[in-house]
Design a protein around this motif. Structure first.
Motif, short mmCIF file in Angstrom:
data_model
loop_
_atom_site.label_atom_id
_atom_site.label_comp_id
_atom_site.label_asym_id
_atom_site.label_seq_id
_atom_site.Cartn_x
_atom_site.Cartn_y
_atom_site.Cartn_z
N SER A 1 15.54 -1.30 -1.23
CA SER A 1 16.23 -1.39 -2.51
C SER A 1 15.24 -1.31 -3.65
CB SER A 1 17.01 -2.71 -2.59
OG SER A 1 16.10 -3.80 -2.68
N VAL A 2 15.76 -0.95 -4.83
CA VAL A 2 14.93 -0.91 -6.03
C VAL A 2 14.39 -2.31 -6.34
CG1 VAL A 2 14.93 -0.45 -8.52
CG2 VAL A 2 16.15 1.09 -6.96
N ASN A 3 15.22 -3.33 -6.10
CA ASN A 3 14.77 -4.70 -6.34
C ASN A 3 13.57 -5.05 -5.46
OD1 ASN A 3 15.21 -7.29 -7.68
ND2 ASN A 3 15.73 -8.03 -5.63
N THR A 4 13.58 -4.53 -4.21
CA THR A 4 12.45 -4.80 -3.31
C THR A 4 11.16 -4.17 -3.83
OG1 THR A 4 13.88 -4.96 -1.36
CG2 THR A 4 11.57 -4.42 -0.97
N VAL A 5 11.23 -2.91 -4.29
CA VAL A 5 10.00 -2.28 -4.77
C VAL A 5 9.54 -2.92 -6.08
CG1 VAL A 5 10.41 -0.08 -3.60
CG2 VAL A 5 11.26 -0.42 -5.93
N ARG A 6 10.47 -3.42 -6.89
CA ARG A 6 10.05 -4.13 -8.10
C ARG A 6 9.28 -5.39 -7.74
NH1 ARG A 6 15.75 -3.27 -11.24
NH2 ARG A 6 15.21 -1.31 -12.32
N ASN A 7 9.76 -6.13 -6.75
CA ASN A 7 9.04 -7.33 -6.29
C ASN A 7 7.67 -6.95 -5.73
OD1 ASN A 7 11.15 -9.05 -7.03
ND2 ASN A 7 12.12 -8.92 -5.00
N GLN A 8 7.61 -5.84 -4.97
CA GLN A 8 6.32 -5.41 -4.41
C GLN A 8 5.37 -4.99 -5.53
OE1 GLN A 8 7.50 -2.30 -1.73
NE2 GLN A 8 8.04 -3.71 -0.07
N VAL B 1 0.84 -1.20 0.00
CA VAL B 1 0.00 0.00 0.00
C VAL B 1 0.87 1.25 0.00
CG1 VAL B 1 -1.64 1.36 1.36
CG2 VAL B 1 -2.01 -1.09 1.06
N ARG B 2 1.94 1.24 0.80
CA ARG B 2 2.83 2.40 0.83
C ARG B 2 3.45 2.66 -0.54
NH1 ARG B 2 4.00 0.37 6.12
NH2 ARG B 2 5.76 -0.87 5.36
N LEU B 3 3.86 1.58 -1.21
CA LEU B 3 4.42 1.75 -2.55
C LEU B 3 3.36 2.28 -3.52
CD1 LEU B 3 6.59 1.43 -4.71
CD2 LEU B 3 5.92 -0.99 -4.93
#
Length: 565
Positions: free
Chosen positions: A229-236, A207-209
């Motif tokens: 990390s950018v990788n984390t937000v891509r997964n989210q 939700v935050r993203l």
């Protein structure tokens, strides 16, 4: 009805004049003071024909009722607004704006808004300068913490404010001379994200993203602001796509934008009520079933394991307590329970309404929800019920507090105070009660209530100062009274009649210590009749200087702290 009225030698012409005046009140509720002039101090008994004619006043009220009136009207707009002077001083605001700005700084009457983040001061100053140079409106971005993200508002000419839904400005203010800062309601946005989370099963991180992306952040910016990390937000983001059935980031942003525009339009009446309860920080209603099958409604505030405080609302009130009661109760270790007396709010009425009957209901409530060693607080006309409940609880009642208490005695005449004169009149003429409260129920509005409160506070400068510095008070009082009348006006009518019957009420059996709190300038509920009623039962009397009928609202935290001691 006739059986409840005592005989009177007054000619029927007096009662006929009352009926004619009630017609005027039905068409214009602010003509209520005219009733003071025609209600007889000794009571009147109308003919059956006049009683039937009196009922026609309710039809007049129904025909002249506006959409913004009545207990089911939306009492909180979907917009938050602040009226600013050309020098950026806050002149007036509504509760929604106070809620939004409360998390960013300090909002005070006649003062410039003080923001926690100095950058917001500069942003508002620049927007004010631009608005004064050009027509139309300017969008202002005000930074908040990372969790909530920035707040966006329009700054426009004050003349636009009167046309916005719910912008109920005091008559004394010249909106045309100022600027209006207008926000989307915070609770609409909160409701939107809660709906997305619940509908699609998004995690808090997702939700935050989504919020960041809806507000125009890139994945890199969102990652930096969320400290991942950018990788984390891509997964989210992939998880959000999967859960919401989307394939592209642009589709997500478009969907969130469209949902935002619809958030305030869906289920309008129910959403408005939910927003109002959120503004007032009101917990949900609970119910107990009494032994005779009736339901009693109540709310709980504070610490569920704290010291019990049983609160009694006033004679035109409900289980809504002042905003902040939940937080204050937790801080003080209090479990505050406020029940709606029979016929008030969502509680079923009693056929035999009396203070003893109310006490029996409250004892049953205490038994069912496990209240022992109970502190008791009674506001205004809740005082007799509070005392009678303390008597019925016996040793389980450890302290009784009366806040601006009103005793069941003949009202003391206070020349010049219209509300005192009015209450005296209707208590002596109970045949007008049902129609008057039915009219009030249909025609209640924040604007009307604010004018009545100010009119009745003319002899209490401290109250007028409080209302000026707390403009959100009218919103709370309208909700407080509106909830009391949500189903009918039966409770207030029954209680006023009970006051008249109970003028010989005996409190000699009270065991718990009794503490009186009263405003020095309270001319609506004077202190002298209360002390005369209590005799030697008051163990402590506290007279608060510089305030009148608003004493409880002004000193609410201190009153609760005394209850917790």
């Amino acid at each position: 009805m006739a059986g409840q009225l005592r005989e009177s030698a007054r000619p029927p012409g007096d009662a006929r004049l009352v009926v004619e005046t009630m017609y005027q009140v039905a068409a214009d509720p602010e003509a209520w003071e005219q009733l003071v002039q025609v209600l007889d101090d000794d009571g009147q008994e109308p003919t059956p024909e006049l009683v039937r004619n009196l009922a026609l006043s309710e039809d007049i009220a129904r025909l002249t009722q506006r959409r913004d009136e009545g207990p089911n009207a939306a009492r909180r707009p979907d917009l938050g607004w602040v009226l600013l002077s050309p020098g950026r001083k806050a002149l007036a605001w509504n509760g929604a704006a106070a809620e939004i700005l409360g998390g960013m700084g300090e909002l005070a009457q006649g003062q410039a808004i003080v923001f926690d983040d100095p950058a917001n001061d500069e942003a508002l100053a620049q927007a004010c300068a631009r608005t004064q140079r050009q027509a139309g409106q300017v969008i202002v971005k005000l930074d908040r913490d990372d969790e909530e993200g920035p707040a966006f508002a329009y700054l426009t000419r004050g003349s636009a404010l009167a046309g916005l839904a719910g912008a109920d400005l005091p008559d004394s203010l010249d909106a045309d001379a100022g600027l209006a800062l207008v926000f989307p309601a915070a609770s609409v946005t909160s409701s939107l994200w809660a709906s997305i989370r619940d509908s699609f099963g998004l995690t808090p991180a997702e939700v935050r993203l989504a919020r960041k992306l809806r507000d125009g952040r890139t994945l890199q910016d969102a990652a930096a602001e969320l400290a991942v990390s950018v990788n984390t937000v891509r997964n989210q983001l992939r998880a959000i796509f999967d859960k919401m059935g989307l394939k592209r980031q642009s589709d997500l942003i478009r969907a969130l934008t469209e949902l935002s525009s619809l958030a305030g339009l869906i289920d309008g009446q129910e959403r408005a009520r939910a927003q109002e309860m959120e503004l007032l920080q009101a917990p949900p209603l609970k119910f107990v079933s009494l032994s005779d099958g009736r339901r009693l409604a109540y709310r709980e505030y504070g610490d569920p394991l704290g010291k019990p405080l049983l609160a009694f609302h006033e004679g035109l009130g409900s289980s809504l307590l002042p905003p902040g009661s939940e937080r204050i109760g937790r801080e003080l270790g209090l479990r505050i329970v406020c029940a709606e007396r029979p016929g008030f709010g969502q509680s079923d009425p009693r056929e035999d309404y009396s203070f003893e009957g109310v006490a029996a209901d409250m004892v049953e409530l205490c038994d069912q929800i496990g209240l022992d060693r109970v502190r008791i607080g009674g506001v205004l006309s809740g005082a007799p019920s509070a005392i009678q409940t303390a008597i019925a609880l016996g040793d389980r009642a450890v302290k009784v507090q009366l806040y601006s208490g009103r005793p069941p005695r003949a009202p003391e005449f206070t020349p010049g105070n219209p509300l005192v004169m009015f209450r005296r009149g209707i208590e002596e003429n109970s045949w007008v009660l049902e129609s008057f409260f039915a009219i009030l129920r249909m025609r209640l509005s924040t604007a009307m209530l604010e004018r009545i409160v100010r009119r009745s506070s003319v002899h209490s400068p401290g109250d007028l100062d409080y209302l000026d510095s707390h403009p959100e008070t009218s919103t709370f009082l309208t909700a407080y009274i509106g909830e009391a009348l949500a189903r009918s006006s039966r409770g207030p009518v029954d209680e006023i009649r009970a006051f008249r019957r109970a003028r010989n009420m005996d409190i000699g059996a009270l065991r718990a210590p009794l503490v009186v709190w009263h405003g020095e300038q309270d001319h609506f509920a004077p202190l002298a009749p209360l002390l005369a009623f209590l005799g030697d039962r008051a163990s402590e009397v506290n007279v608060m200087p510089g305030v009148g009928h608003m004493m409880m609202l002004k000193h609410w935290r201190g009153l609760l702290a005394d209850a917790a001691a």
